[in-house]
Scaffold this motif. Structure first.
Motif, PDB file in Angstrom:
ATOM      1  N   UNK A   1       0.879  -1.167   0.000  1.00  0.00           N
ATOM      2  CA  UNK A   1       0.000   0.000   0.000  1.00  0.00           C
ATOM      3  C   UNK A   1       0.922   1.224   0.000  1.00  0.00           C
ATOM      4  N   UNK A   2       0.774   2.098  -0.987  1.00  0.00           N
ATOM      5  CA  UNK A   2       1.664   3.274  -1.021  1.00  0.00           C
ATOM      6  C   UNK A   2       1.229   4.362  -0.042  1.00  0.00           C
ATOM      7  N   UNK A   3       0.930   3.989   1.190  1.00  0.00           N
ATOM      8  CA  UNK A   3       0.581   5.029   2.164  1.00  0.00           C
ATOM      9  C   UNK A   3       1.829   5.552   2.859  1.00  0.00           C
ATOM     10  N   UNK A   4       2.974   5.164   2.333  1.00  0.00           N
ATOM     11  CA  UNK A   4       4.261   5.639   2.806  1.00  0.00           C
ATOM     12  C   UNK A   4       5.320   4.814   2.111  1.00  0.00           C
ATOM     13  N   UNK A   5       6.581   5.256   2.185  1.00  0.00           N
ATOM     14  CA  UNK A   5       7.634   4.441   1.576  1.00  0.00           C
ATOM     15  C   UNK A   5       7.839   3.151   2.365  1.00  0.00           C
ATOM     16  N   UNK A   6       8.740   2.331   1.919  1.00  0.00           N
ATOM     17  CA  UNK A   6       8.897   0.990   2.465  1.00  0.00           C
ATOM     18  C   UNK A   6       9.564   0.961   3.849  1.00  0.00           C
ATOM     19  N   UNK A   7       9.123   0.028   4.667  1.00  0.00           N
ATOM     20  CA  UNK A   7       9.758  -0.203   5.962  1.00  0.00           C
ATOM     21  C   UNK A   7      10.687  -1.408   5.818  1.00  0.00           C
ATOM     22  N   UNK A   8      11.438  -1.693   6.885  1.00  0.00           N
ATOM     23  CA  UNK A   8      12.333  -2.848   6.836  1.00  0.00           C
ATOM     24  C   UNK A   8      11.520  -4.119   6.620  1.00  0.00           C
ATOM     25  N   UNK A   9      10.362  -4.174   7.257  1.00  0.00           N
ATOM     26  CA  UNK A   9       9.491  -5.331   7.087  1.00  0.00           C
ATOM     27  C   UNK A   9       9.111  -5.556   5.634  1.00  0.00           C
ATOM     28  N   UNK A  10       8.782  -4.475   4.930  1.00  0.00           N
ATOM     29  CA  UNK A  10       8.452  -4.588   3.506  1.00  0.00           C
ATOM     30  C   UNK A  10       9.613  -5.163   2.704  1.00  0.00           C
TER      31      UNK A  10
ATOM     32  N   UNK B   1      13.508  -1.678  17.469  1.00  0.00           N
ATOM     33  CA  UNK B   1      12.509  -0.662  17.174  1.00  0.00           C
ATOM     34  C   UNK B   1      11.211  -1.023  17.874  1.00  0.00           C
ATOM     35  N   UNK B   2      10.497  -0.023  18.306  1.00  0.00           N
ATOM     36  CA  UNK B   2       9.238  -0.281  18.987  1.00  0.00           C
ATOM     37  C   UNK B   2       8.176  -0.684  17.985  1.00  0.00           C
ATOM     38  N   UNK B   3       6.941  -0.520  18.344  1.00  0.00           N
ATOM     39  CA  UNK B   3       5.871  -0.864  17.434  1.00  0.00           C
ATOM     40  C   UNK B   3       5.622   0.238  16.416  1.00  0.00           C
ATOM     41  N   UNK B   4       6.153   0.031  15.232  1.00  0.00           N
ATOM     42  CA  UNK B   4       5.945   1.021  14.182  1.00  0.00           C
ATOM     43  C   UNK B   4       5.047   0.456  13.096  1.00  0.00           C
ATOM     44  N   UNK B   5       4.121   1.252  12.611  1.00  0.00           N
ATOM     45  CA  UNK B   5       3.381   0.891  11.408  1.00  0.00           C
ATOM     46  C   UNK B   5       3.576   2.049  10.445  1.00  0.00           C
ATOM     47  N   UNK B   6       3.372   1.771   9.168  1.00  0.00           N
ATOM     48  CA  UNK B   6       3.539   2.843   8.190  1.00  0.00           C
ATOM     49  C   UNK B   6       2.647   4.029   8.542  1.00  0.00           C
ATOM     50  N   UNK B   7       1.412   3.714   8.970  1.00  0.00           N
ATOM     51  CA  UNK B   7       0.494   4.809   9.319  1.00  0.00           C
ATOM     52  C   UNK B   7       1.025   5.641  10.481  1.00  0.00           C
ATOM     53  N   UNK B   8       1.573   4.945  11.504  1.00  0.00           N
ATOM     54  CA  UNK B   8       2.031   5.699  12.673  1.00  0.00           C
ATOM     55  C   UNK B   8       3.292   6.501  12.334  1.00  0.00           C
ATOM     56  N   UNK B   9       4.161   5.923  11.494  1.00  0.00           N
ATOM     57  CA  UNK B   9       5.355   6.670  11.093  1.00  0.00           C
ATOM     58  C   UNK B   9       4.935   7.902  10.298  1.00  0.00           C
ATOM     59  N   UNK B  10       3.989   7.696   9.391  1.00  0.00           N
ATOM     60  CA  UNK B  10       3.534   8.804   8.569  1.00  0.00           C
ATOM     61  C   UNK B  10       3.023   9.952   9.425  1.00  0.00           C
ATOM     62  N   UNK B  11       2.260   9.593  10.436  1.00  0.00           N
ATOM     63  CA  UNK B  11       1.712  10.601  11.321  1.00  0.00           C
ATOM     64  C   UNK B  11       2.832  11.385  12.013  1.00  0.00           C
TER      65      UNK B  11
END
Length: 496
Positions: free
Chosen positions: A36-45, A265-275
Motif C-alpha cells: 500500500x503506497x501510504x508511505x515508503x517501504x519499511x524494513x518489514x516490507x 525498534x518499537x511498534x511502528x506501522x507505516x500509518x504511525x510513522x507517517x503521522x
RNA sequence: GCUCCUGUGGUGUAGUUCGGUCCAUCAUACCGGGUUUUCAUCCCGGCGACCCGGGUUCAAAUCCCGGCAGGAGCACCA
C-alpha cells in the motif's frame, strides 16, 4: 521393517537459501510485491521485495510491483510514495520490476468484473450495516439482501457507483457457504463505497474494491503463479480461493512467512510513522531512528546485506524477534571490503608533537597511510603533520606512553607529546589521532533509541568520498552525508 | 467466543513430508585464544536446544492422542 529407500536419503543436509517452488508445466513463474503506497517501504516490507525478487531470479521469472491503493480513507495513499517505493524496490532487489501497476488506475476493470459477478449471482449487494451483518454471520444466518434477485442487485449496484448511496450504506459481498466453519470467510465483503477523494484519481469512483477482491482479480489477470506473503493474509488466501472456485479459475501457489519483530525498534506501522513524520517528530522518512528502508539506506546499509539476511531467514511461518545486530553483522562483512579508513576524533584535545629531545619542529612533513589495511591497491592517504599540532580524543588522553597509530610512540606530558620512537613498541596502547593540518570540524548524527545525538568532533580530510561509507578507526562505520561551504563535514553513524 | 498458524540453544535457522546415518546443522550473540600499528575485518576453540505428558515402535525432533504456550484473522484497512 527398514525402508530400503531411507538408506539413500540425504538427511542432515543444510538447505541453503529459498525453498523450491512447485512449478507448473509451462515453467512460468510470475510473482508480485503489492504494498500500500501510504508511505515508503519499511524494513518489514523489504522482506517481501527480497523474497519475491529472489524467487524470480531463481526461476528466471517475473516480478510485478503492484500498488494496492484502493483505500482512500483508513490508509490513504501518499502521492510521493509511489516513486519512492519503485526506487526502493530497485535498490533492494538490484533489478527493476518487470511491470509496475496501480490498482487505482485499473478501476474500470474491477468494477466491470464486479458487475459481471453480480449478474451471475456470484456476488450480491448487501444493504445491512456492518454490525447487523456481523450478528447474522456469527449465527450462520443469511441476511435479507442475499435472497434478492439479480435485477434488484444490479439496480442497487448502479446506485452505488453513481454515488446514490452513502458510505456504509451498501457493500458487495461474495456469496459463500454460510456454514463455513471459519466465520471470517462467510459472505466476505468485496467492494465498498468511498466518497472521499483518491489522491491520484480524485472522486471519479464511488465504489472501491477491497484488497481481497482487487488482488484476486488482478492476480488472475496478470497470470500470477506464486503468491508469497505474510501469514496474516492466510484468510485472504482462503477467501480468494472461494472466489476462484466460483469463477473456475486456478489459484496461485501460496507461501507464507511469519511475523517479524525488530527488537531495536518499537511498534511502528507505516500509518504511525507517517503521522509522526507529518507532525515533525522526525526529520523525515529517512530519520535514522526510523525502521524504514530510506533510513537504512541513508545510514549506509548495503542492499546486499538485506538480501542475504532475508534469504537466509527463509520462509518459516514462525513469529520471530530479530536483533538489528544480526543484520548489522552481515552488513559489516560486506562493506568492510570497500570502506576506506578515516580518523574521527570525538571530544578533541589538542597536543603538540616534539622531537625526541623535546624541541618543537617547524615542519614534520607528511606520512602516508593505507586507505584500507588489507587492500593497499586502494591507495594511501597523506597526512601533512605541519608543525606537529594534532588532536586526540579526550577519552584517550592520559599522561605517559602511548602509540599514535601508524606514526610513533610518544610520551604525553600536559599538551606535549614527545616522540620516543617511530618504531612500534609491543604492548603499548594504540590510539587514533588526526593532524590538525589536514582535518576539519565535523558533526556526526547518531541515533540512540528515540534520541538523536549530534556528536561534534574533528575529522580527517575525506577527499572525495561524499556519500560513501567509511570505517572510522576504533569506532565503526559511518557515511559521509555532506560538506558545508565552510568545509565542515557531516557524518551519519551506521553501526559498530 | 469462532477459525487458523507456529513451537529445535540467548536470537534465528537446517533436519520433520518418507521414523534409524541426529549423543541434532549452520549463522549470530556470548566466553576464551590467535592474526592485525583500529575496539573493524579475518582465523581457531568453547558454550548452549528438539514446549509438556502419554501412546505406537526394536527405534521418535520426525508418526498418533491430549495438554500448554506464542501469534494471526473474524475491518465497509492493506
Amino acid at each position: 521393517m527398514t525402508n530400503p529407500e531411507a538408506l539413500n536419503r540425504e538427511k542432515q543436509k543444510k538447505r541453503i537459501g529459498l525453498p523450491d517452488l512447485e512449478i507448473g508445466d509451462d515453467k512460468n513463474v510470475i510473482l508480485r510485491f503489492a504494498p500500500n503506497p501510504n508511505g515508503p517501504l519499511s524494513i518489514g516490507h523489504s522482506r517481501g521485495v527480497v523474497i519475491n525478487s529472489e524467487f524470480a531470479k531463481k526461476y528466471s521469472g517475473k516480478v510485478i510491483l503492484r500498488f494496492d491503493d484502493t483505500d482512500t480513507k483508513v490508509k490513504p495513499p501518499l502521492e510521493s510514495a509511489y516513486s519512492m517505493i519503485e526506487e526502493e524496490f530497485e535498490w533492494i532487489s538490484g533489478l527493476k520490476p518487470d511491470l509496475v501497476i496501480r490498482a487505482s488506475s485499473r478501476m474500470e476493470i474491477y468494477l466491470e468484473a464486479a458487475e459481471g459477478m453480480i449478474s451471475r449471482g456470484i456476488c450480491y449487494v448487501c444493504r445491512c450495516t456492518a454490525s447487523e451483518f456481523k450478528e447474522l454471520r456469527d449465527s450462520k444466518e443469511a441476511c435479507v439482501c442475499r435472497e434478492r434477485d439479480v435485477g434488484q442487485n444490479i439496480l442497487d449496484w448502479k446506485m452505488m457507483i453513481e454515488g446514490g448511496i452513502d458510505e456504509g450504506g451498501a457493500v458487495v459481498r461474495v456469496k459463500t457457504d454460510l456454514n463455513l466453519p471459519n466465520p471470517a470467510l462467510r459472505d466476505w465483503p468485496a467492494l465498498r463505497i468511498q466518497h472521499t477523494a483518491h489522491p491520484i484519481v480524485g472522486n471519479r469512483y464511488k465504489v472501491w474494491p477491497l484488497l481481497d477482491f482487487q488482488s484476486a482479480v488482478e492476480d488472475h489477470l496478470q497470470g500470477v503463479t506464486h503468491i508469497v506473503r505474510g501469514k496474516d493474509l492466510m484468510d485472504s488466501t482462503r477467501k480468494q480461493t472461494l472466489l476462484y472456485g466460483l469463477l473456475d479459475w486456478d489459484y496461485p501457489q501460496t507461501l507464507y512467512w511469519g511475523r517479524v519483530k525488530l527488537l531495536d525498534f518499537g511498534g511502528f506501522s507505516t500509518s504511525s510513522i507517517r503521522k509522526s513524520v507529518e507532525n515533525g517528530d522526525y526529520s523525515g522518512w529517512d530519520d535514522p531512528r526510523l525502521p524504514t528502508v530510506a533510513a537504512l539506506r541513508r545510514r549506509g546499509f548495503s542492499s546486499e546485506s538485506l538480501r542475504e539476511f532475508w534469504v537466509e531467514l527463509g520462509l518459516s511461518q514462525k513469529d520471530i524477534s530479530i536483533p538489528m545486530q544480526s543484520i548489522e553483522s552481515k552488513n559489516s562483512k560486506i562493506i568492510d571490503r570497500y570502506s576506506e579508513r578515516r580518523s574521527f576524533i570525538e571530544s578533541p584535545k589538542k597536543l603538540y608533537i616534539t622531537s625526541e629531545n623535546g624541541d618543537k619542529i617547524d615542519n614534520f612533513g607528511s606520512i602516508f597511510i593505507n586507505r584500507h589495511p588489507d587492500y593497499p591497491e586502494m591507495g594511501e592517504r597523506e597526512w601533512d603533520l605541519g608543525d606537529g599540532s594534532i588532536f586526540i580524543s579526550e577519552n584517550d588522553y592520559t599522561e605517559g606512553l602511548i602509540r599514535l597509530k601508524d606514526f610513533a610512540d610518544v610520551e604525553i606530558k600536559g599538551d606535549i607529546a614527545v616522540i620516543i620512537s617511530r618504531e612500534k613498541t609491543d604492548d603499548l596502547p594504540i590510539i587514533h589521532w588526526v593532524s590538525s593540518k589536514n582535518s576539519t570540524e565535523a558533526v556526526m548524527i547518531v541515533a540512540r533509541g528515540s534520541e538523536i545525538d549530534n556528536v561534534e568532533g574533528i575529522m580527517e580530510n575525506i577527499d572525495g568520498n561524499l556519500g560513501q561509507t567509511l570505517q572510522l578507526e576504533r569506532m565503526g562505520f559511518a557515511r559521509i552525508e555532506g560538506i558545508s561551504d565552510s568545509g565542515r563535514i557531516s557524518l551519519i553513524w551506521l553501526h559498530g
